[in-house]
Design an enzyme around this catalytic site. Structure first.
Site, PDB file in Angstrom:
ATOM      1  N   ASP A 107       0.842  -1.190   0.000  1.00  0.00           N
ATOM      2  CA  ASP A 107       0.000   0.000   0.000  1.00  0.00           C
ATOM      3  C   ASP A 107       0.882   1.247   0.000  1.00  0.00           C
ATOM      4  OD1 ASP A 107      -2.961   0.792   0.450  1.00  0.00           O
ATOM      5  OD2 ASP A 107      -2.883  -1.284   1.159  1.00  0.00           O
ATOM      6  N   ASP A 214      -3.305   4.365  -2.239  1.00  0.00           N
ATOM      7  CA  ASP A 214      -4.424   4.772  -1.395  1.00  0.00           C
ATOM      8  C   ASP A 214      -4.881   6.187  -1.744  1.00  0.00           C
ATOM      9  OD1 ASP A 214      -6.002   4.146   1.087  1.00  0.00           O
ATOM     10  OD2 ASP A 214      -4.952   5.921   1.833  1.00  0.00           O
ATOM     11  N   GLU A 278      -6.818   3.778  -5.677  1.00  0.00           N
ATOM     12  CA  GLU A 278      -8.120   3.833  -5.022  1.00  0.00           C
ATOM     13  C   GLU A 278      -8.791   5.142  -5.442  1.00  0.00           C
ATOM     14  OE1 GLU A 278     -10.012   3.558  -0.524  1.00  0.00           O
ATOM     15  OE2 GLU A 278      -8.144   4.664  -0.845  1.00  0.00           O
ATOM     16  N   HIS A 355     -10.894  -4.504   2.373  1.00  0.00           N
ATOM     17  CA  HIS A 355     -10.815  -4.251   3.815  1.00  0.00           C
ATOM     18  C   HIS A 355     -11.751  -3.143   4.284  1.00  0.00           C
ATOM     19  CE1 HIS A 355      -8.348  -1.297   1.835  1.00  0.00           C
ATOM     20  NE2 HIS A 355      -8.299  -0.584   2.935  1.00  0.00           N
TER      21      HIS A 355
END
Length: 589
Positions: A107, A214, A278, A355
């Site tokens: 990430d 992210d 994302e 998640h």
């Protein structure tokens, strides 16, 4: 290549055909009995991961962190949170993946840091510190009565406002998420270069094969920070994504990241490293295409969240106020994101769990004991036959489901869930403006969609704590771990686990039509079945999915004429009907 053919269109590259498997390290496997999953635990399960048939491990944040937001509040990009292990442990995991022919991505969390990061500590130390401008600092405003107000009226992702007052320097700092997650100022070139060196080069030099990026579309803000229009007159804070999402310099920043860093690295076997962003709050295909167009040289692919937003209320403040949805709504979302890349040089992703969401069986099918296994197998067909790159989330392959409704709010650990619940408690007892049903509505929404459901410990076997730990798990193990676990399913030929493995093999065997094929939705308005075609040159597949507990008609004879049944989610099919939560795949040769 045909004359004038576009070299970007329909290009076959490794990450398009790969299946990614996301691991949430706190909940995967604990090796030392402290109740917290760790990197050595993941290493101990590499053989299991390989057995699934996946190609890439995506490891969610394991960096040094105070864990306010489960590691998405990073205090040191170059260190590992001690309960997870060490940098050397991560290096061992990288090598283990590579030695077994798998790649691994990490990430990249660089919209914000923890307030415990050294950069922020310097930034908040004084107004003239060299790193002051690495974050967003603004003076207070005051109303007509002299009461101090934040610089803007923005609502954060985690309920509450986006500005926190700092007593030391008497200014506010910006945070789109928790107050312990101050936003980095990408306008500052020195800040960007530090991000590239510490968060990216450090790990790329250790051999990782790319990043899940992210909050990738939030780096560029509208930096004069106007107030948001008032859409909810009952509160000061207002939704304001238009001022910090897909901002004016966002594509410039991502191009720079790609050009200066990512383009200079290769995977362990010599391929280009991969990025998947994302991309929230971007519902228009042209807006998404700007990020994933191969010509633009920004991101390889992104997660677009319409499918996981099914059932979420309207806007930030109503995220957990559940809104019932219909199958035609789901179909149109799938159609939209399956077809938006046709005729373009972009690519798409396929997922229904991660998640940040409730489990797909509980959300999109049925988690009742009678139907949960059939539901999980049907959803596997739905996922594995769509065009794009597939992402699986740990536990999805064994049909893990949401926490029981009987669990109280005290079992929910996530900062977002607890903040929304506390807000509901306050609003339900808000004098004349009280919303007496809000607690009940928000609890119902949390029971379906809370992020906590995906973070329950992985259910390895039927021993105590599902084989996740020999100690007390950091989060309660699901009550049904004896009925739903990997060890029991490994022994059964038609278990959810065995079926996922089979579908992964079929996807690779038929990759032309499943990975690269064009999508055609049939019978748009049918509220019971989801039927679509996939086309690749002279190859065609028909996928039929029953999303109900009742028998439904099979595809017409004309629709599947000349095809054979490639697979069904049931061991025994009935020619004239789709059984409850049955999925079928027909294909021609």
């Amino acid at each position: 290549m045909a004359p004038h053919a576009d070299p970007f269109l329909h290009k076959h590259v490794w990450w398009k055909e790969a299946v990614f498997y996301q691991i949430y390290p706190a909940s995967f496997k604990d090796s030392n009995g402290d109740g917290w999953g760790d990197i050595p635990g993941i290493i101990s399960k590499v053989d299991y991961i390989i057995s699934l048939g996946v190609d890439v491990v995506w490891l969610s944040p394991m960096f040094e962190s105070p864990q306010v937001d489960m590691g998405y509040d990073i205090s040191d990009y170059e260190a590992v949170y001690a309960p997870y292990g060490t940098v050397e442990d991560v290096e061992t995991l990288i090598k283990a993946c590579h030695d077994h022919g798998m790649k691994i991505i990490l990430d990249l969390v660089v919209n914000h840091t923890s307030d415990q990061h050294a950069w922020f500590k310097e930034s908040r130390s004084s107004k003239d510190n060299p790193k002051r401008d690495w974050y967003f600092w603004k003076p207070a405003r005051y109303d007509k009565d002299g009461n101090r107000l934040p610089p803007t009226n923005y609502r954060s992702y985690f309920a509450g406002g986006t500005w926190t007052w700092d007593e030391q320097t008497e200014e506010y700092y910006l945070h789109l998420y928790a107050k312990e997650q101050p936003d980095l100022n990408w306008e500052n070139e020195h800040c960007r270069k530090a991000i590239y060196e510490s968060a990216m080069r450090f790990w790329l030099n250790k051999g990782i094969d790319g990043f899940r990026v992210d909050t990738v579309n939030k780096y560029s803000k509208v930096i004069d920070f106007p107030d948001a229009p008032i859409t909810d007159p009952n509160t000061f804070i207002q939704p304001a994504a238009q001022f910090w999402c897909n901002g004016p310099r966002i594509h410039e920043f991502i191009k720079e990241m790609n050009r200066d860093i990512l383009s200079n690295y290769r995977t362990y076997d010599g391929q280009p490293v991969v990025t998947v962003g994302e991309l929230s709050l971007t519902p228009d295909p042209p807006g998404v295409l700007r990020y994933v167009s191969a010509r633009e040289k920004e991101l390889d692919m992104v997660f677009q969240f319409d499918i996981t937003h099914l059932g979420q209320g309207n806007g930030f403040q109503d995220k957990y106020d559940f809104a019932p949805w219909t199958l035609p709504e789901m179909k149109r979302i799938v159609e939209k994101w399956q077809t938006f890349i046709e005729g373009t040089d972009g690519w798409t992703t396929v997922f229904n769990e991660n998640h940040d969401n409730g489990r797909s069986v509980s959300r999109f099918a049925s988690d009742s004991p009678e139907w949960r296994e059939a539901s999980a197998r049907m959803l596997a067909i739905w996922l594995m036959t769509q065009t794009g790159t597939v992402f699986l989330y740990q536990g999805q392959e064994i049909g893990m489901i949401n926490a029981p409704n009987e669990w109280g709010i005290e079992e929910y650990k996530d900062v977002e869930a607890t903040n929304f619940w506390n807000e509901a408690v306050r609003l339900s007892d808000n004098g004349n403006d009280a919303d007496p049903t809000r607690k009940e509505r928000i609890m119902n929404g949390l029971q379906i969609m809370a992020r906590d459901h995906s973070r329950l410990p992985f259910q390895w076997d039927s021993t105590e704590n599902a084989g996740f730990t020999t100690g007390k798990p950091w989060m309660r193990t699901h009550d049904l771990y004896k009925e739903i676990n990997a060890e029991d399913q490994r022994k059964e030929s038609h278990s959810v686990l065995s079926f996922y493995k089979r579908m992964l093999r079929l996807r690779k065997e038929q990759k032309d039509v499943f990975v690269y094929g064009t999508f055609e939705l049939l019978d748009h308005d049918n509220v019971n079945t989801f039927i679509f075609k996939k086309h690749y040159q002279d190859r065609t597949a028909v996928i039929a999915l029953n999303f109900t507990t009742a028998m439904q008609p099979t595809p017409t004879e004309a629709l599947v004429d000349g095809m054979r049944l490639l697979t069904s989610s049931y061991q025994k099919t009935r020619p004239e009907v789709l059984q409850p939560f049955e999925g079928r795949v027909y294909i021609n040769y």
